[in-house]
Design a protein around this motif. Structure first.
Motif, PDB file in Angstrom:
ATOM      1  N   ASP A  84      -5.354  -1.647  -5.323  1.00 41.95           N
ATOM      2  CA  ASP A  84      -4.739  -2.104  -4.079  1.00 41.95           C
ATOM      3  C   ASP A  84      -5.602  -3.192  -3.434  1.00 41.95           C
ATOM      4  OD1 ASP A  84      -3.243  -2.430  -1.852  1.00 41.95           O
ATOM      5  OD2 ASP A  84      -3.612  -0.439  -1.002  1.00 41.95           O
ATOM      6  N   GLU A  85      -5.215  -4.424  -3.604  1.00 39.53           N
ATOM      7  CA  GLU A  85      -5.982  -5.566  -3.076  1.00 39.53           C
ATOM      8  C   GLU A  85      -7.481  -5.324  -3.205  1.00 39.53           C
ATOM      9  OE1 GLU A  85      -4.601  -7.486   0.402  1.00 39.53           O
ATOM     10  OE2 GLU A  85      -2.722  -6.379   0.468  1.00 39.53           O
ATOM     11  N   THR A  96       0.832  -1.196   0.000  1.00 38.40           N
ATOM     12  CA  THR A  96       0.000   0.000   0.000  1.00 38.40           C
ATOM     13  C   THR A  96       0.871   1.253   0.000  1.00 38.40           C
ATOM     14  OG1 THR A  96      -1.811  -1.140   1.118  1.00 38.40           O
ATOM     15  CG2 THR A  96      -1.772   1.249   1.305  1.00 38.40           C
ATOM     16  N   GLN A 102      -8.600  -0.804  -1.597  1.00 39.45           N
ATOM     17  CA  GLN A 102      -9.070  -2.052  -1.009  1.00 39.45           C
ATOM     18  C   GLN A 102     -10.392  -1.841  -0.280  1.00 39.45           C
ATOM     19  OE1 GLN A 102      -6.318  -4.006   1.611  1.00 39.45           O
ATOM     20  NE2 GLN A 102      -7.854  -5.375   2.432  1.00 39.45           N
TER      21      GLN A 102
HETATM   22 MG   LIG Z   1      -2.181  -2.922   2.021  1.00 35.94          MG
END
Ligand SMILES: [Mg+2]
Ligand SMILES: Nc1ncnc2c1ncn2[C@@H]1O[C@H](COP(=O)(O)OP(=O)(O)O)[C@@H](O)[C@H]1O
Lengths: 277, 287
Positions: free
Chosen positions: A175-176, A61, A97
């Motif tokens: 991001d994920e 991140t 995310q």
């Molecule tokens: Mg992360």
């Protein structure tokens, strides 16, 4: 693309979409300082789909926040199409995310998707048209007047993707994005992202801690070490498109690649592959 | 893609307030409970009126101190028709509205700045803690001394009293803004000022609205109080004070007091309804 790059650079660096050189990031100072990223360099070519895998807490991140200009690295430079990134660059969009927290609860789905466009020249009707088209691309056109909290997690994440699409980014950072949706939804969203890459002609940098996902989606997988994160290895994924959630994952090639990535992650960057220590 | 389609109704049934959508399905039960609460209130008031009527009619209390309830009601109807009373209502409502608007105009920007910047919050904290406990009523002589007995005097006192709920609600509303939402806006290239305008203020708006509703009651109390004790100002408070001072108009005093209550009730209901209408999303968002 008139980027001056040494002739020794790899093919993808010659016309790089994104170039990351010697990034180091340290949080805090003195005794409490935490080295999150250590001398990380890589390049992403135009229209390439690159996955970044690494253990949780590796600094993934942090890396994306640096790439998107939200965070200035302690050392190193980032260039987007040859231009050094200083502040938030144009033409880059991020899908976070935490989908439910990145949507604005007081705006309808359509207004959420229009949100990044309010900064641009586009008039109101044009913004609405783009928003509708993006929502249609993620299969949510009929929900445009709903509010985020009236949708399931998977649908919320699709709204976040539609919002990024409406911005027409050249580079999409994710991001994920599918870490907290159920397995079936996750497969659907993965295929959606692959189809959108072609339709919108985007370069995608996709962060995940899921090994299958990293291989299934990408043209190339970058494996990060345990913190402080550095590049353990780059693994090209020469599996042809279109890919299929079932048959692609059954191929020897896929099984082989996911095994390689898994071993690299387990070794955490130690070349002897000896797990911890 | 059907697996992620959750029954929306199941989510909505959990919502405690009407949805801003206005379809009303989620809102209906709440509206029903609110209506039944209103009815219970009306029944309560009627019962109280009956008791008062009974007590005065059987001579338990002298009508000089407490006229029969029906007499008060009749008087109230007369008073409503009087031009001097209508002007008094207008004056009170204008003072209340202007005072509340001024309070918001001062407290909201200040609250946003103090909410965003730890440094400025710490720097002003001592001053705020010093000012806040001062009862605004205690300032009446001082403000009259400086400003006389006109509208300005009322406004200064109202603002001093009504500032605090808006200010502190704005500060906590701004603190409560999700960093992820701010980061999202920044990642799309919005400037810091644009992030404040487009994310911070709208996100804090429900808190600010609650502050405004609280301040609205306080503002009305202060306006009436100032009118009651600082004779020169005009308004419903002044109207009642004069009815008491000029002869034995007990019925008029009661009627005026009752009508002040009615105006207060109407204002509170309107503020509450506006808050639910515009910020219903807030209580439902994290269901
Ligand atoms: Mg992360
Ligand atoms: N703002 C911050 N201040 C200090 N440490 C941080 C901050 N953000 C992240 N970290 C630390 O940096 C490390 C990497 O975090 P992160 O980039 O979120 O990892 P990942 O996304 O790979 O899980 C973690 O140990 C985390 O605790």
């Amino acid at each position: 693309m008139s980027v001056t790059v040494p002739m020794t650079a790899t093919r993808s660096a010659v016309d790089a979409m994104l170039q990351v050189e010697g990034i180091t990031h340290v949080y805090g100072q003195g005794a409490t300082a935490h080295r999150a990223i250590e001398n990380l360099s890589f390049t992403v070519g135009p229209r390439e789909f690159v996955s970044i895998v690494g253990p949780s807490g590796a600094g993934k991140t942090t890396l994306l926040r640096i790439l998107s200009g939200l965070l200035t690295p302690t050392e190193g430079t980032v260039s987007l199409v040859g231009e050094p990134v200083d502040g938030v660059p144009e033409g880059m969009a991020m899908v976070f995310q935490d989908y439910s927290r990145s949507l604005l609860p007081w705006l309808s789905i359509e207004k959420n998707v229009m949100f990044p466009l309010t900064r641009t020249e586009a008039g109101r009707d044009e913004r609405r048209r783009i928003a509708r088209e993006s929502l249609e691309a993620v299969g949510l056109a009929d929900r445009h007047d709903r509010y985020p909290w009236q949708l399931s997690g998977g649908m919320q994440q699709r709204v976040a993707i539609a919002r990024a699409l409406a911005y027409r980014p050249r580079l999409l950072l994710m991001d994920e994005p599918f870490a907290s949706v159920d397995a079936q939804t996750r497969s659907d969203l993965e295929d959606l992202v692959l189809s959108l890459r072609d339709r919108y002609d985007m370069t995608i940098l996709f962060v995940t801690h899921d090994i299958d996902e990293s291989v299934y989606l990408a043209d190339r997988v970058l494996v990060l070490s345990r913190p402080p994160a550095h590049l353990v290895e780059e693994i090209p994924v020469p599996i042809p498109h279109p890919r299929d959630q079932i048959t692609t994952k059954e191929t020897d090639e896929f099984v082989d690649l996911r095994g390689r990535v898994a071993r690299l992650i387990r070794s955490g960057g130690q070349p002897d592959g000896g797990g911890s220590r | 893609m059907t697996s992620d389609v959750q029954p929306v109704d199941a989510q909505r049934r959990l919502s405690r307030r009407p949805t801003p959508e206005g379809e009303g399905r989620g809102g209906r039960p709440t509206r029903t409970t609110r209506r039944s609460r209103l009815w219970r209130g009306v029944v309560g008031v009627l019962a109280l009126g009956l008791v008062l009527e009974f007590v005065t009619r059987i001579g338990l209390v002298s009508p000089t101190f407490l006229p029969p309830f029906t007499t008060i009601l009749g008087e109230a109807v007369d008073v409503v028709g009087r031009q001097d009373f209508q002007e008094a209502v207008l004056s009170t409502v204008v003072s209340w509205g202007a005072g509340l608007a001024l309070s918001a105009a001062v407290a909201i920007p200040l609250g946003v700045v103090l909410g965003l910047s730890q440094v400025s919050y710490r720097a002003t904290r001592a001053v705020l803690d010093l000012l806040r406990p001062i009862p605004p009523i205690a300032l009446i002589p001082l403000v009259i001394l400086v400003m006389g007995q006109g509208l300005e005097m009322k406004l200064v006192l109202v603002v001093f009293a009504a500032l605090w709920p808006i200010l502190f609600n704005t500060i906590s509303g701004v603190h409560d803004v999700d960093v992820k939402a701010k980061e999202m806006a920044r990642s799309f290239g919005f400037s810091r000022l644009a992030v404040i305008r487009r994310v911070v203020v709208p996100s804090a708006a429900p808190f600010i609205a609650t502050g405004v509703r609280l301040s609205s009651s306080i503002a009305l109390i202060v306006v009436i109080t100032v009118e009651l004790i600082a004779g020169g100002a005009s308004g419903m408070g002044t109207f009642v004070a004069e009815a008491r001072a000029v002869g034995n108009q007990t019925e008029v005093v009661y009627a005026g007091t009752l009508l002040i209550g009615v105006v207060g009730l109407v204002i509170n209901l309107l503020m509450g309804a506006a808050e639910r209408r515009f910020f219903g999303w807030h209580t439902t968002k994290d269901v």
